[in-house]
Design a protein around this motif. Structure first.
Motif, PDB file in Angstrom:
ATOM      1  N   PRO A   1     -37.169 -31.138  18.459  1.00  0.00           N
ATOM      2  CA  PRO A   1     -36.911 -30.952  16.877  1.00  0.00           C
ATOM      3  C   PRO A   1     -34.911 -30.649  16.520  1.00  0.00           C
ATOM      4  O   PRO A   1     -34.563 -30.780  17.576  1.00  0.00           O
ATOM      5  CB  PRO A   1     -37.315 -29.391  16.804  1.00  0.00           C
ATOM      6  CG  PRO A   1     -37.757 -29.398  17.906  1.00  0.00           C
ATOM      7  CD  PRO A   1     -37.188 -30.582  18.695  1.00  0.00           C
ATOM      8  N   HIS A   2     -34.813 -30.698  14.959  1.00  0.00           N
ATOM      9  CA  HIS A   2     -33.551 -30.038  15.057  1.00  0.00           C
ATOM     10  C   HIS A   2     -32.931 -28.371  14.750  1.00  0.00           C
ATOM     11  O   HIS A   2     -34.326 -27.743  15.221  1.00  0.00           O
ATOM     12  CB  HIS A   2     -33.280 -30.106  13.169  1.00  0.00           C
ATOM     13  CG  HIS A   2     -33.004 -31.178  13.341  1.00  0.00           C
ATOM     14  ND1 HIS A   2     -33.881 -32.767  13.543  1.00  0.00           N
ATOM     15  CD2 HIS A   2     -32.091 -32.153  12.782  1.00  0.00           C
ATOM     16  CE1 HIS A   2     -33.156 -33.519  12.725  1.00  0.00           C
ATOM     17  NE2 HIS A   2     -31.939 -33.371  12.308  1.00  0.00           N
ATOM     18  N   VAL A   3     -32.149 -28.243  15.625  1.00  0.00           N
ATOM     19  CA  VAL A   3     -32.196 -26.766  16.085  1.00  0.00           C
ATOM     20  C   VAL A   3     -30.911 -26.664  14.895  1.00  0.00           C
ATOM     21  O   VAL A   3     -30.058 -27.375  14.664  1.00  0.00           O
ATOM     22  CB  VAL A   3     -31.896 -26.115  17.052  1.00  0.00           C
ATOM     23  CG1 VAL A   3     -33.107 -27.254  18.118  1.00  0.00           C
ATOM     24  CG2 VAL A   3     -30.377 -27.332  17.565  1.00  0.00           C
ATOM     25  N   VAL A   4     -30.660 -24.605  14.774  1.00  0.00           N
ATOM     26  CA  VAL A   4     -29.184 -24.462  14.464  1.00  0.00           C
ATOM     27  C   VAL A   4     -28.051 -24.598  15.731  1.00  0.00           C
ATOM     28  O   VAL A   4     -28.774 -23.545  16.025  1.00  0.00           O
ATOM     29  CB  VAL A   4     -29.545 -23.353  12.916  1.00  0.00           C
ATOM     30  CG1 VAL A   4     -28.197 -22.447  12.846  1.00  0.00           C
ATOM     31  CG2 VAL A   4     -30.658 -23.746  12.431  1.00  0.00           C
ATOM     32  N   ALA A   5     -27.265 -24.906  15.838  1.00  0.00           N
ATOM     33  CA  ALA A   5     -26.350 -24.547  16.727  1.00  0.00           C
ATOM     34  C   ALA A   5     -25.032 -25.729  16.007  1.00  0.00           C
ATOM     35  O   ALA A   5     -24.578 -26.250  14.615  1.00  0.00           O
ATOM     36  CB  ALA A   5     -26.728 -25.419  18.184  1.00  0.00           C
ATOM     37  N   ASN A   6     -23.859 -25.479  16.632  1.00  0.00           N
ATOM     38  CA  ASN A   6     -23.154 -26.206  16.807  1.00  0.00           C
ATOM     39  C   ASN A   6     -22.480 -27.127  17.455  1.00  0.00           C
ATOM     40  O   ASN A   6     -23.163 -26.849  18.839  1.00  0.00           O
ATOM     41  CB  ASN A   6     -21.490 -25.029  17.010  1.00  0.00           C
ATOM     42  CG  ASN A   6     -19.939 -25.937  17.118  1.00  0.00           C
ATOM     43  OD1 ASN A   6     -20.357 -26.560  17.970  1.00  0.00           O
ATOM     44  ND2 ASN A   6     -19.701 -25.783  16.050  1.00  0.00           N
ATOM     45  N   ARG A   7     -22.705 -28.269  17.132  1.00  0.00           N
ATOM     46  CA  ARG A   7     -23.438 -30.298  17.960  1.00  0.00           C
ATOM     47  C   ARG A   7     -22.348 -29.712  19.441  1.00  0.00           C
ATOM     48  O   ARG A   7     -22.453 -29.797  20.869  1.00  0.00           O
ATOM     49  CB  ARG A   7     -22.626 -30.905  17.489  1.00  0.00           C
ATOM     50  CG  ARG A   7     -23.039 -31.973  17.992  1.00  0.00           C
ATOM     51  CD  ARG A   7     -22.656 -33.318  17.207  1.00  0.00           C
ATOM     52  NE  ARG A   7     -23.540 -34.176  17.779  1.00  0.00           N
ATOM     53  CZ  ARG A   7     -24.146 -35.370  18.047  1.00  0.00           C
ATOM     54  NH1 ARG A   7     -25.079 -35.286  16.486  1.00  0.00           N
ATOM     55  NH2 ARG A   7     -24.438 -36.357  18.303  1.00  0.00           N
ATOM     56  N   LEU A   8     -20.861 -29.553  19.525  1.00  0.00           N
ATOM     57  CA  LEU A   8     -19.851 -29.616  20.582  1.00  0.00           C
ATOM     58  C   LEU A   8     -20.319 -28.845  21.961  1.00  0.00           C
ATOM     59  O   LEU A   8     -20.655 -29.195  22.452  1.00  0.00           O
ATOM     60  CB  LEU A   8     -18.730 -29.246  20.514  1.00  0.00           C
ATOM     61  CG  LEU A   8     -17.930 -30.286  19.841  1.00  0.00           C
ATOM     62  CD1 LEU A   8     -16.386 -30.340  19.519  1.00  0.00           C
ATOM     63  CD2 LEU A   8     -17.804 -31.765  20.489  1.00  0.00           C
TER      64      LEU A   8
END
Ligand SMILES: Nc1ncnc2c1ncn2[C@@H]1O[C@H](COP(=O)(O)OP(=O)(O)O)[C@@H](O)[C@H]1O
Ligand SMILES: [Mg+2]
Lengths: 162, 365
Positions: B247-254
């Motif tokens: 799934p998608h998650v709430v985060a900062n990619r790096l």
């Protein structure tokens, strides 16, 4: 491909050890063309060299470089300041400047590009990696990259008028 | 104005002024603050108790109130002491005053003064501002410190590493086998110190730098991390099985890339000598919108006693000869997950394998 005989690199670096290692890396990389390396130790001297003033007045002994390798943390005038100065020197801005710094801080990198740096490299600790970087740099920036002719500021003005 | 007596029971100083500048009400709180009894002030001209209210900067605004205009606020910044009064400690009471028009049955408008004591509040907000400024200063200092570490500490390292290599290359024959071994140790030492410095910088940068939080596709991030690790290890990553349709998650990619890279590189590093390495990355939905990502290996595992410590900086369970490393990887994971408002943990049986997990809020694709 370039038709030049002597290729010149100006190294702006205050750390004598880094200068030695850099020269060794150029030798070890063995990539053509092998450049003539001129070294200045602070930002102010870099500006004077590029501007051709004072002890750097004679272009035969201090030719305009084909490439500048610029450290950021320098005495008296920082690399960022040298870049800022260069951004207003119309013909000189054509000489590509590659920043070579220890810093990997995002703010340093962003600021260098904002001031007009053409590339940014982080000085590696491993000499082997430095040799690899210099080899790539020689191939790209000194061999394949096309540079625009840089005429001295004064003559440039006259040519515009004709 | 009998109906105003209820105002004796609120922790606010209250008095009422008629258009003739006479006091018509004075509550208990004000008696307490000023020591002036209600009987001594009600019916009297205000000039006796509060002469400044006759002055221009108040009289003008009060006239507007008496004409039925909008309420006026005398803030604590500009009008500290509408009713001069000291606290028991002797310090003046800082006051925030609201003046409202009050119409009686005959249509006469008086001015109702409600005065809050904001001494404590002001003090606390000043302390808070001072604290915030201090934290800010410490942060700036830390930034300068990290900057100077990255510049000044690494320069001598380049010298050590570089000239040892040069010596080995140019004079290796002459200095003999033991000499070459010593040089090799200097080179190893400098490289090790360099990775320590680099990891520490990464750790400090991660805790300081501002990051933006967005919807991140876990699928793509896991693929990116595995591919990069595979090419970094020249393909010797072993068998990595990743679940599809993450799934998608709430985060900062790096930050998420950094966290997963560290967990996966540990999973490949701490292999069991007698087994083919087997690594699995899976995700599951948990309660209330949380996604848990598992990174499982069949490596050497971690004894229960150590499962907490390993998340601290420099905590390692093995010597550098056995498994190389800096001991900062999991500290970076922990700080990264803190920055992402997520969680991290581990389940492991020593000798059998480890199951690290991170939890993030589920995002929208
Ligand atoms: N997947 C794993 N299996 C077994 N032990 C682990 C695993 N991951 C971490 N550890 C233990 O936790 C310690 C700290 O990990 P880390 O902070 O990443 O440092 P490093 O990898 O540099 O040793 C490791 O030295 C190791 O003992
Ligand atoms: Mg690690």
């Amino acid at each position: 491909m370039k038709q030049r005989s002597a290729v010149t690199v100006l190294v702006v670096e205050d750390d004598a050890n880094d200068v030695l290692l850099l020269k060794r890396a150029f030798r070890k990389a063995g990539t053509e063309p092998f450049p003539v390396i001129h070294v200045v130790n602070d930002g102010e001297s870099a500006v004077r060299y590029l501007g051709g003033v004072g002890e750097f007045g004679d272009r035969r002994s201090h030719p305009l470089p084909d490439l500048v390798l610029l450290d950021l943390k320098l005495p008296r005038m920082s690399g960022h300041e040298v870049l800022a100065w260069r951004s207003e020197q119309l013909p000189l801005i054509r000489i590509p400047v590659i920043v070579m710094s220890s810093s990997q801080e995002a703010s340093d990198i962003a600021r260098a590009y904002d001031c007009g740096a053409n590339s940014y490299l982080v000085k590696p600790v491993e000499l082997e990696v430095l040799v690899e970087i210099i080899g790539a740099l020689q191939g790209y920036w000194l061999r394949f990259n096309e540079t625009a002719a840089v005429t001295e500021p004064r003559t440039f003005g006259t040519r515009l008028a004709t | 104005m009998r109906s105003l007596d209820v105002l004796d029971h609120v922790p606010v100083g209250v008095f009422v002024l008629t258009p003739e500048f006479k006091v018509s009400f004075w509550n208990k709180v004000l008696e307490d603050w000023t020591g002036i009894e209600r009987g001594d002030v009600v019916g009297q001209d205000v000039t006796g108790a509060l002469p400044h209210l006759r002055e221009g900067r108040y009289a003008g605004r009060l006239r507007t109130i008496f004409e039925g205009g909008p309420p006026a606020v005398f803030s604590a910044q500009l009008h500290k002491h509408i009713v001069p009064a000291r606290r028991r400690s002797g310090e003046p009471r800082l006051q925030h005053t609201t003046v409202t028009p009050l119409r009686d049955e005959d249509g006469r408008v008086s001015a109702l003064f409600a005065i809050q004591d904001v001494t404590e509040l002001t003090k606390r907000s000043r302390q808070y501002r001072e604290l915030a400024a201090k934290v800010q200063a410490v942060n700036v200092e830390l930034e300068g410190f990290a900057y100077s570490v990255s510049h000044d500490l690494r320069a001598p390292l380049r010298t050590m590493e570089g000239f040892s290599v040069a010596l080995l290359e140019d004079y290796g024959e002459a200095i003999g086998e033991q000499g070459r071994d010593y040089l090799g140790r200097i080179i190893d030492g400098s490289r090790r110190l360099d990775s320590l410095i680099r990891d520490l910088l990464l750790y400090s940068r991660l805790s300081r730098q501002e990051i933006s939080i967005t919807n991140v596709p876990l699928d793509a991030v896991v693929r990116e991390v595995v591919d990069r690790l595979r090419s970094y290890l020249n393909g010797e990553l072993g068998n990595v099985e990743t679940q599809t349709g993450l799934p998608h998650v709430v985060a900062n990619r790096l930050t998420l890339v950094q966290v997963l890279t560290n967990l996966l590189s540990n999973a490949t590093k701490f292999m069991h000598p007698d087994r083919e390495p087997q690594i699995r990355v899976t995700a599951e939905r948990r309660d209330e919108g949380w996604v848990r990502v598992w990174i499982e290996d069949n490596g050497i595992g971690i004894a229960a006693d150590h499962q907490e410590r390993i998340f601290k900086v420099f905590e390692r369970l093995h010597g550098d000869d056995e498994f190389p490393g800096t001991g900062i990887g999991l500290a970076i994971v922990r700080v990264g997950m803190e920055r992402l408002d997520g969680r991290v943990g581990v389940e492991s049986v020593e000798g059998e394998g480890s199951r690290f997990w991170i939890e993030l809020r589920e995002g929208t694709p």
